[in-house]
Motif scaffolding. Sequence first.
Motif, PDB file in Angstrom:
ATOM      1  N   MET A   1       0.846  -1.198   0.000  1.00  0.00           N
ATOM      2  CA  MET A   1       0.000   0.000   0.000  1.00  0.00           C
ATOM      3  C   MET A   1       0.878   1.244   0.000  1.00  0.00           C
ATOM      4  SD  MET A   1      -3.237  -0.892   2.433  1.00  0.00           S
ATOM      5  CE  MET A   1      -2.489  -1.683   3.807  1.00  0.00           C
ATOM      6  N   VAL A   2       0.425   2.247  -0.718  1.00  0.00           N
ATOM      7  CA  VAL A   2       1.133   3.524  -0.756  1.00  0.00           C
ATOM      8  C   VAL A   2       0.177   4.648  -0.372  1.00  0.00           C
ATOM      9  CG1 VAL A   2       2.832   2.789  -2.487  1.00  0.00           C
ATOM     10  CG2 VAL A   2       0.687   3.818  -3.232  1.00  0.00           C
ATOM     11  N   GLY A   3       0.747   5.747   0.101  1.00  0.00           N
ATOM     12  CA  GLY A   3      -0.054   6.917   0.442  1.00  0.00           C
ATOM     13  C   GLY A   3       0.462   8.133  -0.303  1.00  0.00           C
ATOM     14  N   VAL A   4      -0.451   9.061  -0.579  1.00  0.00           N
ATOM     15  CA  VAL A   4      -0.071  10.326  -1.214  1.00  0.00           C
ATOM     16  C   VAL A   4      -0.910  11.448  -0.598  1.00  0.00           C
ATOM     17  CG1 VAL A   4      -1.653   9.896  -3.185  1.00  0.00           C
ATOM     18  CG2 VAL A   4       0.184  11.577  -3.416  1.00  0.00           C
TER      19      VAL A   4
ATOM     20  N   GLU B   1      -0.517   0.783  -9.758  1.00  0.00           N
ATOM     21  CA  GLU B   1      -1.968   0.942  -9.946  1.00  0.00           C
ATOM     22  C   GLU B   1      -2.648   0.730  -8.594  1.00  0.00           C
ATOM     23  OE1 GLU B   1      -2.992  -1.908 -12.976  1.00  0.00           O
ATOM     24  OE2 GLU B   1      -1.286  -1.316 -14.216  1.00  0.00           O
ATOM     25  N   CYS B   2      -3.336   1.754  -8.114  1.00  0.00           N
ATOM     26  CA  CYS B   2      -3.834   1.732  -6.726  1.00  0.00           C
ATOM     27  C   CYS B   2      -5.351   1.821  -6.663  1.00  0.00           C
ATOM     28  CB  CYS B   2      -3.266   2.926  -5.964  1.00  0.00           C
ATOM     29  SG  CYS B   2      -1.464   2.972  -5.961  1.00  0.00           S
ATOM     30  N   ARG B   3      -5.926   1.002  -5.794  1.00  0.00           N
ATOM     31  CA  ARG B   3      -7.352   1.132  -5.427  1.00  0.00           C
ATOM     32  C   ARG B   3      -7.393   1.820  -4.070  1.00  0.00           C
ATOM     33  NH1 ARG B   3      -8.934  -4.172  -7.485  1.00  0.00           N
ATOM     34  NH2 ARG B   3      -9.610  -3.669  -9.595  1.00  0.00           N
ATOM     35  N   LEU B   4      -8.213   2.852  -3.978  1.00  0.00           N
ATOM     36  CA  LEU B   4      -8.292   3.623  -2.740  1.00  0.00           C
ATOM     37  C   LEU B   4      -8.835   2.757  -1.604  1.00  0.00           C
ATOM     38  CD1 LEU B   4      -7.939   6.545  -1.639  1.00  0.00           C
ATOM     39  CD2 LEU B   4     -10.371   6.886  -2.147  1.00  0.00           C
ATOM     40  N   VAL B   5      -8.111   2.685  -0.497  1.00  0.00           N
ATOM     41  CA  VAL B   5      -8.607   1.910   0.646  1.00  0.00           C
ATOM     42  C   VAL B   5      -8.874   2.794   1.867  1.00  0.00           C
ATOM     43  CG1 VAL B   5      -7.585  -0.295  -0.042  1.00  0.00           C
ATOM     44  CG2 VAL B   5      -6.253   1.265   1.381  1.00  0.00           C
ATOM     45  N   ASP B   6      -8.339   3.996   1.864  1.00  0.00           N
ATOM     46  CA  ASP B   6      -8.581   4.867   3.014  1.00  0.00           C
ATOM     47  C   ASP B   6      -8.233   6.303   2.628  1.00  0.00           C
ATOM     48  OD1 ASP B   6      -9.412   5.432   5.559  1.00  0.00           O
ATOM     49  OD2 ASP B   6      -7.542   4.849   6.533  1.00  0.00           O
ATOM     50  N   GLU B   7      -8.823   7.223   3.321  1.00  0.00           N
ATOM     51  CA  GLU B   7      -8.490   8.635   3.108  1.00  0.00           C
ATOM     52  C   GLU B   7      -8.766   9.380   4.402  1.00  0.00           C
ATOM     53  OE1 GLU B   7     -11.705  11.078   1.090  1.00  0.00           O
ATOM     54  OE2 GLU B   7     -12.065   9.086   0.259  1.00  0.00           O
ATOM     55  N   ARG B   8      -7.950  10.372   4.646  1.00  0.00           N
ATOM     56  CA  ARG B   8      -8.168  11.188   5.834  1.00  0.00           C
ATOM     57  C   ARG B   8      -7.514  12.548   5.596  1.00  0.00           C
ATOM     58  NH1 ARG B   8      -7.657   9.459  12.130  1.00  0.00           N
ATOM     59  NH2 ARG B   8      -7.858  11.555  12.919  1.00  0.00           N
ATOM     60  N   THR B   9      -8.232  13.579   5.955  1.00  0.00           N
ATOM     61  CA  THR B   9      -7.678  14.915   5.750  1.00  0.00           C
ATOM     62  C   THR B   9      -6.933  15.364   6.998  1.00  0.00           C
ATOM     63  OG1 THR B   9      -9.359  15.459   4.125  1.00  0.00           O
ATOM     64  CG2 THR B   9      -8.263  17.314   5.193  1.00  0.00           C
ATOM     65  N   TYR B  10      -5.684  15.733   6.796  1.00  0.00           N
ATOM     66  CA  TYR B  10      -4.856  16.310   7.850  1.00  0.00           C
ATOM     67  C   TYR B  10      -4.503  17.723   7.412  1.00  0.00           C
ATOM     68  CZ  TYR B  10      -3.983  11.450   9.286  1.00  0.00           C
ATOM     69  OH  TYR B  10      -4.107  10.144   9.672  1.00  0.00           O
TER      70      TYR B  10
ATOM     71  N   VAL C   1      -4.733   6.609   0.782  1.00  0.00           N
ATOM     72  CA  VAL C   1      -3.976   5.354   0.835  1.00  0.00           C
ATOM     73  C   VAL C   1      -4.562   4.402  -0.200  1.00  0.00           C
ATOM     74  CG1 VAL C   1      -3.316   3.369   2.247  1.00  0.00           C
ATOM     75  CG2 VAL C   1      -3.433   5.654   3.271  1.00  0.00           C
ATOM     76  N   GLY C   2      -3.700   3.858  -1.040  1.00  0.00           N
ATOM     77  CA  GLY C   2      -4.154   2.930  -2.064  1.00  0.00           C
ATOM     78  C   GLY C   2      -3.450   1.593  -1.948  1.00  0.00           C
ATOM     79  N   GLU C   3      -4.212   0.517  -2.181  1.00  0.00           N
ATOM     80  CA  GLU C   3      -3.574  -0.801  -2.291  1.00  0.00           C
ATOM     81  C   GLU C   3      -3.108  -0.967  -3.736  1.00  0.00           C
ATOM     82  OE1 GLU C   3      -5.776  -4.176  -0.906  1.00  0.00           O
ATOM     83  OE2 GLU C   3      -4.274  -5.565  -1.724  1.00  0.00           O
ATOM     84  N   VAL C   4      -1.869  -1.386  -3.897  1.00  0.00           N
ATOM     85  CA  VAL C   4      -1.302  -1.543  -5.242  1.00  0.00           C
ATOM     86  C   VAL C   4      -1.776  -2.895  -5.787  1.00  0.00           C
ATOM     87  CG1 VAL C   4       0.795  -1.607  -6.628  1.00  0.00           C
ATOM     88  CG2 VAL C   4       0.657  -0.096  -4.613  1.00  0.00           C
ATOM     89  N   VAL C   5      -2.647  -2.824  -6.794  1.00  0.00           N
ATOM     90  CA  VAL C   5      -3.253  -4.053  -7.324  1.00  0.00           C
ATOM     91  C   VAL C   5      -2.678  -4.423  -8.688  1.00  0.00           C
ATOM     92  CG1 VAL C   5      -5.394  -3.816  -6.001  1.00  0.00           C
ATOM     93  CG2 VAL C   5      -5.211  -2.703  -8.246  1.00  0.00           C
ATOM     94  N   GLY C   6      -1.804  -3.597  -9.213  1.00  0.00           N
ATOM     95  CA  GLY C   6      -1.146  -3.894 -10.488  1.00  0.00           C
ATOM     96  C   GLY C   6       0.057  -2.986 -10.621  1.00  0.00           C
ATOM     97  N   SER C   7       1.000  -3.365 -11.462  1.00  0.00           N
ATOM     98  CA  SER C   7       2.165  -2.505 -11.667  1.00  0.00           C
ATOM     99  C   SER C   7       2.806  -2.819 -13.008  1.00  0.00           C
ATOM    100  CB  SER C   7       3.183  -2.678 -10.531  1.00  0.00           C
ATOM    101  OG  SER C   7       3.641  -4.004 -10.479  1.00  0.00           O
TER     102      SER C   7
END
Length: 172
Positions: free
Chosen positions: A40-43, A112-121, A128-134
């Motif tokens: 998983m990656v975050g941006v 390639e990421c599917r969104l699994v979580d989001e939070r505003t800071y 946060v996305g789970e990488v389901v392909g690359s």
Amino acid sequence: MRPYRLLYPMRTYLVVAGRGEEANVMAADWVTIVSAEPFMVGVAVAPERYTWGLIKKHREFVISVPDLEMLDDVWIVGTRHGPSKLRETSIELVPSKAIETPSIGNALANLECRLVDERTYGDHTWFVGEVVGSSYRRDAFSGDSPRLEAGFLAHASWTDFVTFEEKIHRPS
Ligand code: FMN
């Protein structure tokens, strides 16, 4: 000095979101791995970015790894708003393997990421996305290692970018 600049140099990435005519790309330094298994990656994306609305709408995004040759395009997508800017770039959007959001054909790699979580800071949303392909360019990686001569891009300060020297330093 803005305090967040104390964490620089950072790597620079591209975020692709949307699809079809609406597909868009922005530059992002604030990207990190948050889990290895599952990967998983975050941006961090500010709500005023066109990309922000596309990630919210489609719940997908691609993190692409640009090379030094793409620097002018990185700058265009990092300073202009919305999909029409892509016409001024050589960015080549190609189908991804696992999601509808396209990848960038000339990038060194695409996650390639599917969104699994989001939070505003504060003033950014942490997606946060789970990488389901690359996908990746074979000339840019060897086994588990990047080939530094491929021109991985790092960001020193506002208009200043660098790449990595090929000299390797190892701990003694
Ligand atoms: N914006 C963010 O929200 N998060 C980032 O991590 C980020 N990093 C950037 C790194 C570079 C090198 C540059 C040039 C810009 C960065 N930006 C970042 C700003 C966006 O890329 C910029 O506002 C872009 O124009 C947004 O495009 P959009 O409105 O089409 O989505």
